[in-house]
Scaffold this active site. Structure first.
Site, PDB file in Angstrom:
ATOM      1  N   GLU A   1     -26.922  67.315 -69.064  1.00  0.00           N
ATOM      2  CA  GLU A   1     -25.241  67.467 -67.636  1.00  0.00           C
ATOM      3  C   GLU A   1     -25.368  67.522 -66.474  1.00  0.00           C
ATOM      4  OE1 GLU A   1     -21.994  68.371 -70.823  1.00  0.00           O
ATOM      5  OE2 GLU A   1     -23.438  69.963 -70.689  1.00  0.00           O
TER       6      GLU A   1
ATOM      7  N   ASP B   1     -29.577  59.330 -77.473  1.00  0.00           N
ATOM      8  CA  ASP B   1     -29.319  60.885 -77.575  1.00  0.00           C
ATOM      9  C   ASP B   1     -28.414  61.095 -78.841  1.00  0.00           C
ATOM     10  OD1 ASP B   1     -26.947  59.523 -76.855  1.00  0.00           O
ATOM     11  OD2 ASP B   1     -26.257  61.263 -75.011  1.00  0.00           O
TER      12      ASP B   1
ATOM     13  N   HIS C   1     -23.035  62.564 -65.454  1.00  0.00           N
ATOM     14  CA  HIS C   1     -23.974  62.878 -66.231  1.00  0.00           C
ATOM     15  C   HIS C   1     -24.344  61.207 -66.909  1.00  0.00           C
ATOM     16  CE1 HIS C   1     -20.566  63.176 -69.547  1.00  0.00           C
ATOM     17  NE2 HIS C   1     -21.880  62.194 -70.707  1.00  0.00           N
TER      18      HIS C   1
ATOM     19  N   ASP D   1     -18.586  63.026 -64.537  1.00  0.00           N
ATOM     20  CA  ASP D   1     -19.059  64.081 -63.989  1.00  0.00           C
ATOM     21  C   ASP D   1     -20.938  63.677 -63.932  1.00  0.00           C
ATOM     22  OD1 ASP D   1     -20.584  64.479 -66.225  1.00  0.00           O
ATOM     23  OD2 ASP D   1     -20.826  66.243 -66.857  1.00  0.00           O
TER      24      ASP D   1
HETATM   25  C1  GLP Z   1     -21.446  60.126 -73.713  1.00  0.00           C
HETATM   26  C2  GLP Z   1     -22.880  60.212 -73.462  1.00  0.00           C
HETATM   27  C3  GLP Z   1     -23.208  58.890 -72.414  1.00  0.00           C
HETATM   28  C4  GLP Z   1     -22.293  58.674 -72.227  1.00  0.00           C
HETATM   29  C5  GLP Z   1     -21.015  58.780 -71.500  1.00  0.00           C
HETATM   30  C6  GLP Z   1     -19.647  58.279 -71.337  1.00  0.00           C
HETATM   31  O1  GLP Z   1     -21.561  61.774 -73.314  1.00  0.00           O
HETATM   32  N1  GLP Z   1     -23.489  60.933 -74.337  1.00  0.00           N
HETATM   33  O2  GLP Z   1     -24.626  58.430 -73.124  1.00  0.00           O
HETATM   34  O3  GLP Z   1     -22.559  57.790 -71.558  1.00  0.00           O
HETATM   35  O4  GLP Z   1     -20.186  59.210 -72.769  1.00  0.00           O
HETATM   36  O5  GLP Z   1     -18.965  57.613 -71.881  1.00  0.00           O
HETATM   37  P1  GLP Z   1     -17.997  56.742 -71.957  1.00  0.00           P
HETATM   38  O6  GLP Z   1     -18.516  55.150 -72.003  1.00  0.00           O
HETATM   39  O7  GLP Z   1     -16.795  56.727 -73.367  1.00  0.00           O
HETATM   40  O8  GLP Z   1     -16.817  56.609 -70.861  1.00  0.00           O
END
Ligand code: GLP
Length: 249
Positions: free
Chosen positions: A143, A67, A138, A136
């Site tokens: 989401e 993304d 995602h 959540d």
């Molecule tokens: C963002 C990214 C996701 C990622 C998530 C969790 O929303 N788009 O791909 O998995 O955050 O991030 P973290 O690893 O910082 O907890």
């Protein structure tokens, strides 16, 4: 889903890096699906170390990131391209034309998304998709309530109304192997809902229940909400040696 409960966060990162490195060594033209977030940083750090110290060669590897934020360019410090460049790209010998991240400044977003899907197909599909999970549930920027059949598209994030371009859930499910990483108490509920909850668009990561080859690496804290935790430990303890060899865990 294979649930692997590791004794420390460090082990989660090291195991993920080892699995990716083994794939790249076995298949120098591997197609990797990459993710961002705090979770993945130490994984990239370890891959960089393996490149420097053990000559891990990325010259034939193709990458597709999950993304990107829309409305900002690659050089913007908030962009995922910037993150990837900081943590991986500029430290290893990936070829620039084999690195793919959705273009946040694309004038024709629908076309950019279609082209992204086409590029994944043209590369032969993703061999291994690295994933993190949001609190959540995602994955990528899919989401809660994202369609389980979604492909790469533009989304608006609920908090802040930011526009993003993300691979869809169906895109992710097409990867030949998914490698999901989660650590810490913060991810406990999401991990339990992903693995043991119902398949629902309210928890996009639960779609991985449909994937034939997903490995979930978690530390003790992230695993603590799992009802069948003892069963997962037992299954892993008794995993045949040839399967460990094949899966790298
Ligand atoms: C963002 C990214 C996701 C990622 C998530 C969790 O929303 N788009 O791909 O998995 O955050 O991030 P973290 O690893 O910082 O907890």
């Amino acid at each position: 889903m294979e649930i692997v409960i590791l004794p420390s966060t460090r082990e989660v990162h090291a195991t993920a890096a080892r699995i990716i490195a083994a794939l790249v060594r076995a298949r120098p033209s591997a197609v990797l699906g990459l993710a961002t977030g705090v979770t993945q940083r130490p994984v990239y750090e370890e891959l960089v170390r393996l490149h420097r110290e053990e000559g891990l060669d990325f010259s034939g590897v193709t990458t597709f990131n999950l993304d990107e934020f829309a409305g900002i360019g690659r050089d913007h410090p908030d962009s995922y391209y910037h993150y990837m460049n900081q943590h991986l790209f500029r430290h290893v010998n990936l070829q620039a034309d084999r690195v793919h991240i959705p273009d946040g400044l694309a004038a024709d977003v629908d076309r950019e998304c279609r082209d992204y899907e086409a590029a994944i197909s043209a590369a032969g599909g993703i061999d291994l998709q690295l994933l993190g999970i949001g609190e959540d549930g995602h994955i990528g920027f899919n989401e809660p309530t994202s369609s389980l059949g979604s492909r790469t598209r533009m989304k608006t994030l609920a908090p802040g109304n930011r526009h993003v371009i993300t691979m869809g859930i169906a895109t992710i499910l097409q990867a030949r192997r998914c490698l999901m990483l989660a650590w810490g108490e913060r991810k406990q509920v999401a991990v339990a809902r992903m693995v043991e909850g119902p398949l629902t668009a309210m928890v996009p990561a639960s779609a991985l229940q449909l994937h034939p080859r997903t490995t979930i690496l978690v530390d003790e804290l992230a695993a603590a909400g799992l009802e069948l935790i003892d069963y997962y430990r037992e299954v892993h303890r008794n995993k045949p040696a040839w399967q460990r060899e094949r899966d790298g865990v």
